[in-house]
Structures are given as C-alpha cells and as structure tokens.
Scaffold this motif. Sequence first.
Motif, PDB file in Angstrom:
ATOM      1  N   SER A  12       2.722 -17.004  -4.506  1.00  0.00           N
ATOM      2  CA  SER A  12       3.422 -18.040  -3.744  1.00  0.00           C
ATOM      3  C   SER A  12       3.170 -17.917  -2.247  1.00  0.00           C
ATOM      4  N   ILE A  13       3.156 -16.685  -1.742  1.00  0.00           N
ATOM      5  CA  ILE A  13       3.017 -16.471  -0.290  1.00  0.00           C
ATOM      6  C   ILE A  13       1.575 -16.641   0.159  1.00  0.00           C
ATOM      7  N   ILE A  14       0.633 -16.174  -0.650  1.00  0.00           N
ATOM      8  CA  ILE A  14      -0.767 -16.138  -0.231  1.00  0.00           C
ATOM      9  C   ILE A  14      -1.530 -17.407  -0.603  1.00  0.00           C
ATOM     10  N   PHE A  15      -1.242 -17.961  -1.776  1.00  0.00           N
ATOM     11  CA  PHE A  15      -2.070 -19.074  -2.283  1.00  0.00           C
ATOM     12  C   PHE A  15      -1.898 -20.333  -1.440  1.00  0.00           C
ATOM     13  N   ALA A  52      -0.535  -7.357 -15.598  1.00  0.00           N
ATOM     14  CA  ALA A  52       0.085  -8.295 -14.653  1.00  0.00           C
ATOM     15  C   ALA A  52      -0.780  -8.471 -13.404  1.00  0.00           C
ATOM     16  N   LEU A  53      -1.296  -7.366 -12.880  1.00  0.00           N
ATOM     17  CA  LEU A  53      -2.093  -7.439 -11.651  1.00  0.00           C
ATOM     18  C   LEU A  53      -3.387  -8.225 -11.860  1.00  0.00           C
ATOM     19  N   ASN A  54      -3.888  -8.249 -13.080  1.00  0.00           N
ATOM     20  CA  ASN A  54      -5.114  -9.009 -13.343  1.00  0.00           C
ATOM     21  C   ASN A  54      -4.946 -10.497 -13.060  1.00  0.00           C
ATOM     22  N   GLN A  55      -3.697 -10.960 -13.021  1.00  0.00           N
ATOM     23  CA  GLN A  55      -3.431 -12.365 -12.670  1.00  0.00           C
ATOM     24  C   GLN A  55      -3.710 -12.644 -11.193  1.00  0.00           C
ATOM     25  N   LEU A  56      -3.861 -11.569 -10.412  1.00  0.00           N
ATOM     26  CA  LEU A  56      -4.075 -11.729  -8.973  1.00  0.00           C
ATOM     27  C   LEU A  56      -5.555 -11.677  -8.587  1.00  0.00           C
ATOM     28  N   GLN A  57      -6.441 -11.641  -9.590  1.00  0.00           N
ATOM     29  CA  GLN A  57      -7.877 -11.652  -9.285  1.00  0.00           C
ATOM     30  C   GLN A  57      -8.194 -12.875  -8.429  1.00  0.00           C
ATOM     31  N   GLY A  58      -8.898 -12.640  -7.340  1.00  0.00           N
ATOM     32  CA  GLY A  58      -9.200 -13.721  -6.399  1.00  0.00           C
ATOM     33  C   GLY A  58      -8.283 -13.688  -5.200  1.00  0.00           C
ATOM     34  N   LEU A  59      -7.031 -13.287  -5.408  1.00  0.00           N
ATOM     35  CA  LEU A  59      -6.082 -13.149  -4.297  1.00  0.00           C
ATOM     36  C   LEU A  59      -6.036 -11.713  -3.787  1.00  0.00           C
ATOM     37  N   CYS A  60      -6.369 -10.780  -4.657  1.00  0.00           N
ATOM     38  CA  CYS A  60      -6.338  -9.358  -4.309  1.00  0.00           C
ATOM     39  C   CYS A  60      -7.560  -8.659  -4.885  1.00  0.00           C
ATOM     40  N   THR A  61      -7.967  -7.599  -4.236  1.00  0.00           N
ATOM     41  CA  THR A  61      -8.934  -6.678  -4.819  1.00  0.00           C
ATOM     42  C   THR A  61      -8.157  -5.539  -5.452  1.00  0.00           C
ATOM     43  N   LEU A 110      -3.577  -2.153  -3.521  1.00  0.00           N
ATOM     44  CA  LEU A 110      -4.122  -3.513  -3.527  1.00  0.00           C
ATOM     45  C   LEU A 110      -4.594  -3.935  -2.145  1.00  0.00           C
ATOM     46  N   LYS A 111      -5.749  -4.565  -2.097  1.00  0.00           N
ATOM     47  CA  LYS A 111      -6.176  -5.248  -0.883  1.00  0.00           C
ATOM     48  C   LYS A 111      -5.859  -6.730  -1.065  1.00  0.00           C
ATOM     49  N   VAL A 112      -4.935  -7.232  -0.269  1.00  0.00           N
ATOM     50  CA  VAL A 112      -4.506  -8.628  -0.381  1.00  0.00           C
ATOM     51  C   VAL A 112      -5.358  -9.465   0.574  1.00  0.00           C
ATOM     52  N   HIS A 113      -5.936 -10.530   0.059  1.00  0.00           N
ATOM     53  CA  HIS A 113      -6.832 -11.354   0.863  1.00  0.00           C
ATOM     54  C   HIS A 113      -6.023 -12.336   1.699  1.00  0.00           C
ATOM     55  N   ASP A 127       0.268  -9.714   8.228  1.00  0.00           N
ATOM     56  CA  ASP A 127       0.475  -8.283   8.443  1.00  0.00           C
ATOM     57  C   ASP A 127       1.119  -7.661   7.205  1.00  0.00           C
ATOM     58  N   ALA A 128       0.674  -6.465   6.844  1.00  0.00           N
ATOM     59  CA  ALA A 128       1.146  -5.831   5.603  1.00  0.00           C
ATOM     60  C   ALA A 128       2.651  -5.632   5.589  1.00  0.00           C
ATOM     61  N   PHE A 129       3.219  -5.177   6.694  1.00  0.00           N
ATOM     62  CA  PHE A 129       4.659  -4.934   6.717  1.00  0.00           C
ATOM     63  C   PHE A 129       5.440  -6.254   6.669  1.00  0.00           C
ATOM     64  N   GLU A 130       4.909  -7.286   7.276  1.00  0.00           N
ATOM     65  CA  GLU A 130       5.551  -8.601   7.190  1.00  0.00           C
ATOM     66  C   GLU A 130       5.552  -9.095   5.746  1.00  0.00           C
ATOM     67  N   LEU A 131       4.443  -8.861   5.053  1.00  0.00           N
ATOM     68  CA  LEU A 131       4.372  -9.262   3.646  1.00  0.00           C
ATOM     69  C   LEU A 131       5.389  -8.473   2.822  1.00  0.00           C
ATOM     70  N   VAL A 132       5.506  -7.185   3.091  1.00  0.00           N
ATOM     71  CA  VAL A 132       6.494  -6.357   2.386  1.00  0.00           C
ATOM     72  C   VAL A 132       7.903  -6.914   2.606  1.00  0.00           C
ATOM     73  N   LYS A 133       8.211  -7.244   3.830  1.00  0.00           N
ATOM     74  CA  LYS A 133       9.553  -7.772   4.134  1.00  0.00           C
ATOM     75  C   LYS A 133       9.802  -9.093   3.407  1.00  0.00           C
ATOM     76  N   ARG A 134       8.803  -9.952   3.355  1.00  0.00           N
ATOM     77  CA  ARG A 134       8.967 -11.225   2.656  1.00  0.00           C
ATOM     78  C   ARG A 134       9.138 -11.032   1.152  1.00  0.00           C
ATOM     79  N   LEU A 135       8.369 -10.106   0.596  1.00  0.00           N
ATOM     80  CA  LEU A 135       8.497  -9.833  -0.843  1.00  0.00           C
ATOM     81  C   LEU A 135       9.897  -9.333  -1.186  1.00  0.00           C
ATOM     82  N   ILE A 136      10.473  -8.536  -0.309  1.00  0.00           N
ATOM     83  CA  ILE A 136      11.826  -8.032  -0.550  1.00  0.00           C
ATOM     84  C   ILE A 136      12.847  -9.156  -0.391  1.00  0.00           C
ATOM     85  N   HIS A 137      12.770  -9.869   0.699  1.00  0.00           N
ATOM     86  CA  HIS A 137      13.783 -10.886   0.995  1.00  0.00           C
ATOM     87  C   HIS A 137      13.693 -12.104   0.082  1.00  0.00           C
TER      88      HIS A 137
END
Length: 388
Positions: free
Chosen positions: A385-388, A302-311, A323-326, A330-340
Amino acid sequence: MQYKLSRMNAVQSPIIPVVGELIKNSPGTISLGQGVVHYNPPPESIELLPKFLAEPTNNLYKAVTGIPELIAALTAKLSTFNSIEINNQNCIVVTAGSNMGFMNAILAITSPGDEIILNTPYYFNHEMAITMAACHPVLVKTDENYQLIPDAIQAAITPKTRAVVTISPNNPTGVVYSEAALKQVNQICRECGIYHISDEAYEYFTYDRVKHISPGAFSGSSEYTISLYSLSKAYGFASWRIGYMVIPQHLLNAVKKVQDTILICPPVVSQYAALGALQAKEDYLRDNIKTIAQTRQIVIDALNQLQGLCTITPAHGAFYFFLKVHTQIDAFELVKRLIHEYQVAVIPGTTFGIEDGCYLRVAYGALKQETAKTGIERLVKGIKSIIF
C-alpha cells in the motif's frame, strides 16, 4: 553549568527501545522486530535451581571465568557440536551474554584508536562496543547476497587493524557463510597477525541442510580466533544472561581483568540454569527449531508476494530476512508508518550501517506461527500500500 560531552555521544542509541516505544503507543501492533525466540528454557534448567539454593556458598563470588561444572559441560558441547577442542592453547570464559563476550574481546585486544573490521550490514551492538572502546569500526561491504568478500576485507586491513568480525548465521541478514569464505578470512587474519572474532550466537539455527561452521575448529586457528556463543537464542535464555567465549590462552589474563572489573563473575544462579539447559533432551532443540523453520516457510511464502517491490535475499540461518525495499522513503519513516498505519513493527536497516537505500530487518523467531502469519501479512499489505 555546561558539562563536557562524554565518549558516549559518539555511540548510536540502541534501536530496539525506540521501536518498542512506538509499539507501546500503537496498541495491537505485532512486532517482527526483536531477535528472540518464542519458547521457554528447557525444564532441566529449572530443575537444577534447587541444587544452587542448597549450597550456601553460592551466595558468594565464584570464579571470574565460570563455575567448573559449566566449563566442563561447555567443553563437551564445543567438542561435539563445533569440533573445537579445548587444550593448552585456548580456554573458555563464561560471560553475562555474548554481547559481553564481544566487549571483553575488544577491550582485551585493542588500544584507543585501533581499528576493527565489520562486514556490513553489521550487528549494531558490535559497532557500539567498538566506538565505546575509543576504537574505529572499519566497514567492509558484503556482496549482493550479503556474503563475505575476502579480498575486500584484506584490502581494508591497515597497521591499526586488530580484528575482523564475522557473524554466521548472520544478524541481521540471516545468511550463513560458506566454509570456504570463513577459511579464507581466518587465513587472512593469521597471515596479518590479527584476530578473527567469530560470533556464533545463532549456531543451531540453520535450514535447508545448510551446515554451521565454526572457524575455531580450523587447524591451527586457536591462537588467533575468538569464538562467541550464547544461550539466549537456542535455549530461550535472553533474560538469564549467559554466554561464553573461547579465546586464545594468551588473552585470558586481559579478559579476566575486564570481566572482574565489570561483572566479577557471571550470575551463579544463571550458570546453574545453563548447566541444566545443556542437559536438555535432544528433542528440545530439534522440535523448537523445527517449529521456527515452519514459521520461516510461512514468512517466505508471504514475502514472495513482494517480488518487484523488494529484493528478498535467500537466508538459510538465524531467524531474519533483510529486505531491500525499492523506494526513496527513509527506512525509519517507513518503519513508523508500518507501525502507525498497519500495526506491524520491523527494524530499519540504518541501524545496521546501511544508509544507501531503504532496508528492513524482519525477525520471525519471537512469535508463534499464527501471530507470525498475521504479522507478516500486515507487513506485506503495508509495503504494498505504501510503496506501490
């Protein structure tokens, strides 16, 4: 009245309860956050409990370092699995989990103001324990694959350094350190007259024929190597709170002072359960770790689908990916969005000491395969959805 702030104000708050509260407020969220396994202790653990109940004196305090039967079983396990022999230079201390073993070690070897070297990303409870002891964590970066850089470790050593900490298999990255790198770090500690604290809580969780290495097995290392182990992961013992440490014999008195003050003795009922766990059939560990390895492959696919968006750094141990998200989010803001927004939870890299960039720890050990598959699909969809 204004009360004076305590040393605890300098200690970071543990992130798991914070993320847990966010999950609670977003029903249906799948957690890829907490580092536990999905399976239960072996039946042998429960089968030994009547033996505990049958002995009335088990309601009394027992040996600070652990009951003799468990010490004997751990001695055999260390010899067989870790190639560590217990002799007159080292000894075993049973603890209430390996986090307690780490705290025991820090208090035993330091004075306020001393330094402990942590490789980043670090395990947050290690950084917290060092700060609680009024010592200073000295952070040393790992390479682009989160592997140790022995030369950087050596360069960070000062007259105040008391130990270097390594975690392999690693939390939070899942990488496994090579024998060569661990030997180099262990030798640096020997030459500098400091301790090597080796956290091996995930010792059984290695994949793709990668082998776990215990620095305590290196020739001549028992006088300065402190090895930490846990039953929480491999044996599903998280709430039973049993770990153990192998320490140089000369530290025993200091460690006993700490443990007698904080704990008196490890919970005896849990020690009996641990003794039963160590008697489990071979297929208990083999089959459960095989299942987690299969879940790991689902996560990788599944994570291989994120090549280019994440290391996505290769990880051959534990049950984590880091994961390093490109993104500039902010990491915690991203966590909150993923949950909500996507009902999936992960842990922000900031809690592991990584402030430069957006990093996420993905844990897959706590979930059965179908749930893990759904959770990782939500994560991939959310990041896209959030990063692209």
